[in-house]
Write a protein that holds these residues in place. Structure first.
Motif, PDB file in Angstrom:
ATOM      1  N   TRP A  97      73.654  64.856  61.217  1.00  0.00           N
ATOM      2  CA  TRP A  97      74.491  63.879  61.908  1.00  0.00           C
ATOM      3  C   TRP A  97      73.966  63.655  63.319  1.00  0.00           C
ATOM      4  CZ3 TRP A  97      76.925  60.149  60.034  1.00  0.00           C
ATOM      5  CH2 TRP A  97      77.968  59.483  60.693  1.00  0.00           C
ATOM      6  N   PHE A  98      74.803  63.121  64.189  1.00  0.00           N
ATOM      7  CA  PHE A  98      74.377  62.641  65.491  1.00  0.00           C
ATOM      8  C   PHE A  98      75.046  63.394  66.642  1.00  0.00           C
ATOM      9  CE2 PHE A  98      74.939  58.683  62.759  1.00  0.00           C
ATOM     10  CZ  PHE A  98      73.694  58.821  62.160  1.00  0.00           C
ATOM     11  N   ALA A  99      74.361  63.414  67.774  1.00  0.00           N
ATOM     12  CA  ALA A  99      74.879  64.081  68.967  1.00  0.00           C
ATOM     13  C   ALA A  99      75.893  63.200  69.689  1.00  0.00           C
ATOM     14  CB  ALA A  99      73.724  64.423  69.901  1.00  0.00           C
ATOM     15  N   GLY A 100      76.448  63.749  70.774  1.00  0.00           N
ATOM     16  CA  GLY A 100      77.311  62.972  71.650  1.00  0.00           C
ATOM     17  C   GLY A 100      78.663  62.630  71.050  1.00  0.00           C
ATOM     18  N   TYR A 101      79.097  61.404  71.284  1.00  0.00           N
ATOM     19  CA  TYR A 101      80.442  60.968  70.903  1.00  0.00           C
ATOM     20  C   TYR A 101      80.714  61.144  69.414  1.00  0.00           C
ATOM     21  CZ  TYR A 101      84.709  58.136  71.153  1.00  0.00           C
ATOM     22  OH  TYR A 101      86.010  57.718  71.105  1.00  0.00           O
ATOM     23  N   ARG A 102      79.710  60.845  68.577  1.00  0.00           N
ATOM     24  CA  ARG A 102      79.936  60.916  67.136  1.00  0.00           C
ATOM     25  C   ARG A 102      80.189  62.348  66.673  1.00  0.00           C
ATOM     26  NH1 ARG A 102      78.654  56.294  64.259  1.00  0.00           N
ATOM     27  NH2 ARG A 102      79.942  57.226  62.637  1.00  0.00           N
ATOM     28  N   MET A 103      79.568  63.309  67.335  1.00  0.00           N
ATOM     29  CA  MET A 103      79.852  64.716  67.047  1.00  0.00           C
ATOM     30  C   MET A 103      81.202  65.106  67.622  1.00  0.00           C
ATOM     31  SD  MET A 103      79.997  67.698  68.970  1.00  0.00           S
ATOM     32  CE  MET A 103      78.970  67.247  70.355  1.00  0.00           C
ATOM     33  N   GLN A 104      81.468  64.698  68.853  1.00  0.00           N
ATOM     34  CA  GLN A 104      82.710  65.063  69.532  1.00  0.00           C
ATOM     35  C   GLN A 104      83.940  64.540  68.790  1.00  0.00           C
ATOM     36  OE1 GLN A 104      81.934  63.353  73.350  1.00  0.00           O
ATOM     37  NE2 GLN A 104      80.570  65.019  73.997  1.00  0.00           N
ATOM     38  N   PHE A 105      83.809  63.361  68.203  1.00  0.00           N
ATOM     39  CA  PHE A 105      84.920  62.757  67.465  1.00  0.00           C
ATOM     40  C   PHE A 105      85.374  63.656  66.324  1.00  0.00           C
ATOM     41  CE2 PHE A 105      86.491  60.030  64.002  1.00  0.00           C
ATOM     42  CZ  PHE A 105      87.482  59.307  64.662  1.00  0.00           C
ATOM     43  N   PHE A 106      84.412  64.178  65.554  1.00  0.00           N
ATOM     44  CA  PHE A 106      84.759  65.027  64.417  1.00  0.00           C
ATOM     45  C   PHE A 106      85.128  66.441  64.847  1.00  0.00           C
ATOM     46  CE2 PHE A 106      82.068  61.766  62.283  1.00  0.00           C
ATOM     47  CZ  PHE A 106      83.099  61.191  61.550  1.00  0.00           C
ATOM     48  N   ALA A 107      84.567  66.891  65.952  1.00  0.00           N
ATOM     49  CA  ALA A 107      84.960  68.201  66.478  1.00  0.00           C
ATOM     50  C   ALA A 107      86.428  68.176  66.898  1.00  0.00           C
ATOM     51  CB  ALA A 107      84.069  68.576  67.658  1.00  0.00           C
ATOM     52  N   LYS A 108      86.826  67.086  67.552  1.00  0.00           N
ATOM     53  CA  LYS A 108      88.205  66.938  68.002  1.00  0.00           C
ATOM     54  C   LYS A 108      89.177  66.882  66.826  1.00  0.00           C
ATOM     55  CE  LYS A 108      90.999  64.145  71.194  1.00  0.00           C
ATOM     56  NZ  LYS A 108      90.998  62.954  72.087  1.00  0.00           N
ATOM     57  N   LYS A 109      88.712  66.368  65.699  1.00  0.00           N
ATOM     58  CA  LYS A 109      89.560  66.283  64.502  1.00  0.00           C
ATOM     59  C   LYS A 109      89.580  67.600  63.724  1.00  0.00           C
ATOM     60  CE  LYS A 109      89.786  62.499  62.120  1.00  0.00           C
ATOM     61  NZ  LYS A 109      89.501  61.281  61.313  1.00  0.00           N
ATOM     62  N   GLY A 110      88.846  68.592  64.219  1.00  0.00           N
ATOM     63  CA  GLY A 110      88.850  69.901  63.572  1.00  0.00           C
ATOM     64  C   GLY A 110      88.045  69.963  62.287  1.00  0.00           C
ATOM     65  N   LEU A 111      87.006  69.129  62.185  1.00  0.00           N
ATOM     66  CA  LEU A 111      86.215  69.057  60.953  1.00  0.00           C
ATOM     67  C   LEU A 111      84.870  69.759  61.064  1.00  0.00           C
ATOM     68  CD1 LEU A 111      87.012  65.342  59.998  1.00  0.00           C
ATOM     69  CD2 LEU A 111      87.944  67.422  58.949  1.00  0.00           C
ATOM     70  N   LEU A 112      84.596  70.381  62.231  1.00  0.00           N
ATOM     71  CA  LEU A 112      83.322  71.066  62.446  1.00  0.00           C
ATOM     72  C   LEU A 112      83.568  72.528  62.806  1.00  0.00           C
ATOM     73  CD1 LEU A 112      81.560  68.385  64.698  1.00  0.00           C
ATOM     74  CD2 LEU A 112      81.527  68.549  62.195  1.00  0.00           C
ATOM     75  N   LEU A 113      82.578  73.359  62.513  1.00  0.00           N
ATOM     76  CA  LEU A 113      82.656  74.769  62.886  1.00  0.00           C
ATOM     77  C   LEU A 113      81.967  75.010  64.228  1.00  0.00           C
ATOM     78  CD1 LEU A 113      82.022  76.757  59.581  1.00  0.00           C
ATOM     79  CD2 LEU A 113      84.151  76.590  60.870  1.00  0.00           C
ATOM     80  N   ASP A 114      82.588  75.804  65.036  1.00  0.00           N
ATOM     81  CA  ASP A 114      82.057  76.186  66.341  1.00  0.00           C
ATOM     82  C   ASP A 114      80.791  77.033  66.160  1.00  0.00           C
ATOM     83  OD1 ASP A 114      81.636  77.203  68.877  1.00  0.00           O
ATOM     84  OD2 ASP A 114      83.479  78.377  68.943  1.00  0.00           O
ATOM     85  N   ILE A 115      79.705  76.642  66.834  1.00  0.00           N
ATOM     86  CA  ILE A 115      78.461  77.429  66.780  1.00  0.00           C
ATOM     87  C   ILE A 115      78.046  77.872  68.184  1.00  0.00           C
ATOM     88  CG2 ILE A 115      77.630  76.450  64.613  1.00  0.00           C
ATOM     89  CD1 ILE A 115      75.714  74.691  66.336  1.00  0.00           C
ATOM     90  N   SER A 116      79.033  78.075  69.049  1.00  0.00           N
ATOM     91  CA  SER A 116      78.742  78.504  70.420  1.00  0.00           C
ATOM     92  C   SER A 116      77.986  79.822  70.449  1.00  0.00           C
ATOM     93  CB  SER A 116      80.043  78.637  71.222  1.00  0.00           C
ATOM     94  OG  SER A 116      80.738  77.412  71.277  1.00  0.00           O
ATOM     95  N   ASP A 386      76.958  52.479  67.388  1.00  0.00           N
ATOM     96  CA  ASP A 386      77.802  53.159  66.406  1.00  0.00           C
ATOM     97  C   ASP A 386      77.847  54.664  66.603  1.00  0.00           C
ATOM     98  OD1 ASP A 386      75.356  53.967  65.418  1.00  0.00           O
ATOM     99  OD2 ASP A 386      75.644  53.146  63.411  1.00  0.00           O
ATOM    100  N   ARG A 387      77.181  55.162  67.647  1.00  0.00           N
ATOM    101  CA  ARG A 387      77.273  56.583  68.004  1.00  0.00           C
ATOM    102  C   ARG A 387      78.026  56.775  69.312  1.00  0.00           C
ATOM    103  NH1 ARG A 387      71.601  59.413  66.341  1.00  0.00           N
ATOM    104  NH2 ARG A 387      71.057  58.110  64.555  1.00  0.00           N
ATOM    105  N   ASP A 388      78.080  55.720  70.124  1.00  0.00           N
ATOM    106  CA  ASP A 388      78.743  55.810  71.424  1.00  0.00           C
ATOM    107  C   ASP A 388      80.206  55.411  71.378  1.00  0.00           C
ATOM    108  OD1 ASP A 388      76.733  56.833  73.020  1.00  0.00           O
ATOM    109  OD2 ASP A 388      75.861  54.880  73.469  1.00  0.00           O
ATOM    110  N   THR A 389      80.687  55.013  70.200  1.00  0.00           N
ATOM    111  CA  THR A 389      82.085  54.638  70.074  1.00  0.00           C
ATOM    112  C   THR A 389      82.695  55.324  68.857  1.00  0.00           C
ATOM    113  OG1 THR A 389      83.622  52.762  70.112  1.00  0.00           O
ATOM    114  CG2 THR A 389      81.743  52.597  68.611  1.00  0.00           C
ATOM    115  N   ARG A 390      83.971  55.086  68.627  1.00  0.00           N
ATOM    116  CA  ARG A 390      84.636  55.663  67.471  1.00  0.00           C
ATOM    117  C   ARG A 390      84.001  55.128  66.185  1.00  0.00           C
ATOM    118  NH1 ARG A 390      90.923  56.480  68.056  1.00  0.00           N
ATOM    119  NH2 ARG A 390      90.731  56.073  65.832  1.00  0.00           N
ATOM    120  N   PRO A 391      83.774  55.999  65.205  1.00  0.00           N
ATOM    121  CA  PRO A 391      83.147  55.535  63.960  1.00  0.00           C
ATOM    122  C   PRO A 391      83.967  54.493  63.223  1.00  0.00           C
ATOM    123  CG  PRO A 391      83.895  57.821  63.775  1.00  0.00           C
ATOM    124  CD  PRO A 391      83.975  57.449  65.213  1.00  0.00           C
ATOM    125  N   ASP A 392      85.314  54.584  63.302  1.00  0.00           N
ATOM    126  CA  ASP A 392      86.118  53.583  62.603  1.00  0.00           C
ATOM    127  C   ASP A 392      86.014  52.220  63.281  1.00  0.00           C
ATOM    128  OD1 ASP A 392      87.477  54.566  64.819  1.00  0.00           O
ATOM    129  OD2 ASP A 392      89.373  54.906  63.783  1.00  0.00           O
TER     130      ASP A 392
END
Length: 431
Positions: A97-116, A386-392
């Motif tokens: 997938w993609f960095a930046g907003y497109r990643m942050q959008f799904f992280a905020k929705k709780g769909l990604l695992l933390d890899i800190s 399409d990566r700098d804004t909401r995917p929908d």
């Protein structure tokens, strides 16, 4: 953090309903084979698909635990259009997938695992790259792999043949297009059947006209699409359409890039992998580019589109509930974050640039070196509409809006009014 130094580290070393049959590999379940890592891939084009296969094979070869990767490759557009439902359904363990907003959008929705925890071990990534891999909660979710710039691509030999010089301003760009028409060429290869290619042209006209900060604010839903500044973008774009290939909404990017390769068109606004994938190996050295021309001197050519691609872990993966499978998936990400992994990939796909400062540049082509120079010299880096804004918003509003504009570029007022109405509705929700 400013994006000005987004890729300095790299330069120094050098973003519908998902059908389960398409976007979900067969799950082995929480108690299944913990050494098999399921990879959701959107790299369906031959060159990157083969390069990824090489990188994954190299991982398997060096894995002392005998880990294997099962790749689930889906057509790029299908993957992108269905990503939301995919992640909410039965996703693979790791996915591209993609960095930046497109990643942050799904992280905020709780769909990604933390890899800190993995980021504490990563080396060779600049602080700004880490920023692009970090969610709004301050945790890391993304492992960057490569980037590539968007610019105006052309054939060196065609420019040499006709004595063309790279334009620096919009007036020079139009003058060049007119000369190409006199020389019996279609000046600009143009396509938007896939829904996203023309977004690159919109972004550049917007950033050249109104600047990067306005672009960022517009993509975040904070500016009105009925603003005169947006109308100016479409008015400028309309002035360029007479020099573009007609019938863009029925043409794929592969067909547009092939027309460039066949000398039927003179230039094209593309990402670096696009002409690279359509030109035969013997003609790769004939590919060249120049930055999208200046429109407003206040903003010059400051901003560059340079999307970053990489890997993430899907929280809803059933197999990742198994701690050993999760360990395997994280082991794969740790490997993919190394210079060696990037070197293996780029040996098969010279159309991208490594993000790890430790990656070798000894085999970089002149085009890759020029790309590094372009991006490292940029004052701002954008990730693409399409990566700098909401995917929908990108998929349900901007794809049909831009295609509608291409078909009927005269009704700009009606166009922006429609976009603004839908934007207000979408950005009023949490997504």
């Amino acid at each position: 953090m400013s994006r000005r130094n987004l890729l300095r580290g790299a330069a120094a070393g050098t973003g519908a309903v998902a059908l389960p049959s398409l976007l979900a590999a067969c799950s082995s379940g929480p108690g299944g084979d913990s050494k098999t890592i399921r990879m959701g891939s959107n790299s369906s084009d031959p060159v990157p698909k083969k390069a990824f296969a090489d990188a994954f094979a190299a991982y398997e070869k060096q894995s002392k635990a005998g880990r294997k990767i099962k790749v689930n490759t889906v057509d790029h557009n299908t993957f992108q259009e269905n990503i939301n439902r995919y992640l909410q359904g039965k996703p693979d363990d790791v996915f591209m997938w993609f960095a930046g907003y497109r990643m942050q959008f799904f992280a905020k929705k709780g769909l990604l695992l933390d890899i800190s925890d993995l980021w504490k071990t990563y080396q060779g990534f600049s602080p700004a790259l880490k920023d692009q891999s970090t969610g709004e909660d301050g945790k890391q979710y993304f492992t960057p792999y490569y980037y590539y710039p968007w610019a105006v691509f052309h054939r060196k030999s065609l420019f040499d043949q006709h004595g063309y010089t790279a334009p620096k301003t919009l007036d020079e760009y139009i003058a060049l297009a007119k000369q190409m028409q006199k020389d019996k060429l279609i000046p600009i290869a143009f396509c938007d059947k896939d829904g996203w290619p023309a977004m690159g042209t919109f972004d550049y006209i917007n950033m050249r006209t109104n600047g990067y900060e306005f672009h960022k604010s517009l993509m975040a839903g904070k500016e009105a699409w009925t603003d005169k500044r947006v109308k100016d973008v479409f008015d400028t774009w309309r002035s360029l359409l007479p020099y573009c290939q007609p019938g863009a909404n029925g043409r794929t990017w592969q067909e547009a890039a092939t027309s460039l390769q066949q000398r039927k068109t003179g230039m094209a606004v593309f990402g670096m992998p696009h002409p690279g994938a359509q030109f035969p190996k013997a003609e790769q050295t004939d590919i060249d580019f120049f930055p999208f021309p200046e429109i407003n001197p206040e903003h010059g050519q400051d901003a560059v589109e340079a999307p970053i691609d990489g890997f993430l872990l899907a929280k809803n993966s059933k197999t990742l509930k198994n701690k050993k499978t999760l360990e395997s998936a994280k082991d794969l990400l740790a490997y993919l974050a190394t210079p060696k992994a990037e070197d293996t990939y780029l040996a098969g796909d010279p159309n991208n640039i490594a993000v790890n400062s430790g990656a070798s540049t000894s085999t970089y082509s002149s085009l890759q070196k020029k790309a590094v120079e372009l991006v490292s010299g940029a004052k701002q880096i954008s990730q693409f509409l399409d990566r700098d804004t909401r995917p929908d918003f990108a998929s349900t509003v901007m794809i049909p809006a831009i295609q509608s504009f291409i078909n009927n570029p005269k009704d700009v007022d009606g166009l922006v009014n429609g976009i603004e109405r839908q934007k207000k509705t979408i950005f009023a929700t949490e997504g």
